[in-house]
Design an enzyme around this catalytic site. Structure first.
Site, PDB file in Angstrom:
ATOM      1  N   LYS A  83       1.531  -3.731   6.934  1.00  0.00           N
ATOM      2  CA  LYS A  83       2.077  -3.836   5.586  1.00  0.00           C
ATOM      3  C   LYS A  83       3.566  -3.503   5.571  1.00  0.00           C
ATOM      4  O   LYS A  83       4.343  -4.086   4.797  1.00  0.00           O
ATOM      5  CB  LYS A  83       1.330  -2.897   4.642  1.00  0.00           C
ATOM      6  CG  LYS A  83      -0.114  -3.288   4.386  1.00  0.00           C
ATOM      7  CD  LYS A  83      -0.212  -4.492   3.467  1.00  0.00           C
ATOM      8  CE  LYS A  83      -1.608  -4.661   2.925  1.00  0.00           C
ATOM      9  NZ  LYS A  83      -1.728  -5.768   1.962  1.00  0.00           N
ATOM     10  N   THR A  85       0.835  -1.196   0.000  1.00  0.00           N
ATOM     11  CA  THR A  85       0.000   0.000   0.000  1.00  0.00           C
ATOM     12  C   THR A  85       0.868   1.242   0.000  1.00  0.00           C
ATOM     13  O   THR A  85       1.934   1.281   0.626  1.00  0.00           O
ATOM     14  CB  THR A  85      -0.932   0.035   1.228  1.00  0.00           C
ATOM     15  OG1 THR A  85      -1.546   1.321   1.324  1.00  0.00           O
ATOM     16  CG2 THR A  85      -0.171  -0.237   2.515  1.00  0.00           C
ATOM     17  N   SER A 127      -1.713   4.001  10.284  1.00  0.00           N
ATOM     18  CA  SER A 127      -2.665   3.152  11.008  1.00  0.00           C
ATOM     19  C   SER A 127      -1.984   1.827  11.325  1.00  0.00           C
ATOM     20  O   SER A 127      -0.934   1.501  10.749  1.00  0.00           O
ATOM     21  CB  SER A 127      -3.924   2.895  10.175  1.00  0.00           C
ATOM     22  OG  SER A 127      -3.653   1.981   9.119  1.00  0.00           O
ATOM     23  N   TYR A 181      -3.116  -0.986  10.454  1.00  0.00           N
ATOM     24  CA  TYR A 181      -3.177  -1.751   9.204  1.00  0.00           C
ATOM     25  C   TYR A 181      -1.981  -1.431   8.325  1.00  0.00           C
ATOM     26  O   TYR A 181      -1.275  -2.330   7.855  1.00  0.00           O
ATOM     27  CB  TYR A 181      -4.464  -1.441   8.450  1.00  0.00           C
ATOM     28  CG  TYR A 181      -4.335  -1.679   6.966  1.00  0.00           C
ATOM     29  CD1 TYR A 181      -4.225  -2.973   6.455  1.00  0.00           C
ATOM     30  CD2 TYR A 181      -4.274  -0.611   6.068  1.00  0.00           C
ATOM     31  CE1 TYR A 181      -4.074  -3.186   5.090  1.00  0.00           C
ATOM     32  CE2 TYR A 181      -4.132  -0.830   4.713  1.00  0.00           C
ATOM     33  CZ  TYR A 181      -4.033  -2.114   4.230  1.00  0.00           C
ATOM     34  OH  TYR A 181      -3.868  -2.336   2.885  1.00  0.00           O
ATOM     35  N   HIS A 182      -1.736  -0.151   8.067  1.00  0.00           N
ATOM     36  CA  HIS A 182      -0.615   0.225   7.209  1.00  0.00           C
ATOM     37  C   HIS A 182       0.718  -0.228   7.823  1.00  0.00           C
ATOM     38  O   HIS A 182       1.643  -0.603   7.109  1.00  0.00           O
ATOM     39  CB  HIS A 182      -0.605   1.741   6.984  1.00  0.00           C
ATOM     40  CG  HIS A 182      -1.743   2.225   6.136  1.00  0.00           C
ATOM     41  ND1 HIS A 182      -2.810   2.898   6.652  1.00  0.00           N
ATOM     42  CD2 HIS A 182      -1.971   2.101   4.801  1.00  0.00           C
ATOM     43  CE1 HIS A 182      -3.659   3.201   5.676  1.00  0.00           C
ATOM     44  NE2 HIS A 182      -3.177   2.728   4.541  1.00  0.00           N
TER      45      HIS A 182
END
Length: 383
Positions: A185, A144, A179, A181-182
């Site tokens: 990644k 991402t 975040s 989530y990021h």
């Protein structure tokens, strides 16, 4: 080539699998249906109704004459991962199989821990399986653009040439995710680079921008082949929200000043980027990064573009931003790798008019307006 698509029941995984199959690759899909369970948890649904995976696979065989094996299981189950690779024997693995929403990861401690555990451990299981079963397998993983954050310098494609105290080196571009989530990644990218450097694996990290659109040349061939259209405040995108609000005659809700800028691309470009990466694999020992985007817009610019393209009056309102992010920032992203491989981008303005407004108009009776309101706040509510 034989290509296994992880997360093959998802918004991008499903049309990617169809695209690869349609381009002549022997394609299989793998999924644990977690994305459908998130809908149940949140009490939401895709704007466009989608079929179950069994129906989808059967419909594709009926339409195309091509079989698409489906493996149902979890990447956290290492034995399942190993068994699947041994049985299907892929040349490439396309990895979409992760929890993908920043707001979902920021709901609370439980969702943050789940996101990091699910994403990082699942990918580690996959890396070990590839290395032990067939290190020639090319891993193509969805990353991402959010890994980079919004630095005050140009964003390179994964790597940065650095000069410090008279010496030079090439290192992974510094990451500043916004975040949990990021951040998961970022951990994935570091683990993949380590595996390439230490084990000699081959991997391509596709640092993707925000994807828009719902139709590809394959999904429009039969109503049973359609993919998701998420619009809720947790899994939906700001563009999807704006399009729905325009069609319903509601004000477009911009978070903050709307100066937040992000890279974007059409879903048709997403599936083509994956094809290009699969058909032009990284070398052994190479951790290759492509910034997968075609245009960049601020949130305010997106709202203005929707207003310009929509055939009717549109009002734009500003709400307090529930996220912690820079309201205005520099944003210049290098994204030449995929274009050099042959990508011919679509433009957002065309997609809005050709498909997004009509899709929403046809399905507006399925909209739950309350689900578009932001409910997840980045700051700890106890502070």
């Amino acid at each position: 080539m034989r290509v296994l698509v992880l997360g093959g029941d998802g918004y991008l995984g499903w049309p990617t699998a169809l695209h690869l199959s349609d381009c002549g690759h022997e394609t299989a899909v793998l999924d644990n249906f977690a994305r459908r369970k998130y809908d149940e948890e949140l009490g939401v649904q895709s704007l466009v109704a989608i079929e179950d995976l069994e129906t989808r696979v059967a419909a594709w065989e009926e339409v195309s004459g091509k079989k698409m094996p489906a493996y149902v299981g979890d990447l956290l189950d290492a034995d399942f991962v190993y068994d699947t690779l041994r049985e299907f024997q892929p040349d490439a693995v396309v990895h979409f199989g992760e929890q993908r929403a920043a707001p979902y990861s920021m709901i609370d401690r439980e969702h943050a821990v789940y996101t990091q555990h699910n994403n990082v451990i699942g990918t580690l299981n996959l890396l070990y399986a590839i290395q032990e079963i067939n290190p020639e397998i090319h891993l193509v993983k969805l990353g991402t653009m959010g890994e980079y954050g919004t630095p005050n310098i140009d964003i390179e494609e994964g790597w940065l040439e650095v000069e410090h105290n008279g010496r030079k080196d090439r290192m992974l571009y510094p990451k500043k995710p916004g975040s949990f989530y990021h951040l998961s990644k970022v951990h994935d990218s570091h683990n993949m680079e380590f595996a390439c450097r230490i084990w000699g694996m081959r991997a391509t990290d596709l640092n993707q921008g925000i994807v828009y659109g719902q139709q590809t040349p394959q999904t429009v061939r039969d109503p049973r082949l359609v993919t998701r259209f998420d619009y809720d405040a947790v899994f939906g995108t700001v563009l999807n929200r704006f399009v729905i609000q325009a069609v319903l005659g509601q004000p477009l809700t911009v978070y903050g000043t709307g100066g937040q800028t992000r890279g974007m691309l059409d879903i048709r470009d997403t599936v083509e980027c994956v094809r290009l990466a699969v058909e032009h694999p990284a070398d052994r020992g190479e951790f290759r990064v492509f910034n997968q985007m075609t245009e960049s817009f601020s949130v305010k610019q997106l709202a203005e573009l929707v207003s310009e393209c929509f055939p009717g009056p549109v009002q734009i309102d500003h709400l307090e931003n529930p996220r912690v992010e820079q309201p205005e920032h520099y944003y210049n992203v290098k994204h030449t790798g995929l274009v050099e491989l042959g990508l011919k981008p679509h433009l957002l303005s065309d997609t809005l008019i050709e498909s997004m407004f009509p899709i929403v108009e046809d399905n507006k009776h399925r909209v739950d307006i309350e689900k578009m309101l932001p409910t997840v706040r980045w700051k700890n509510p106890k502070n």
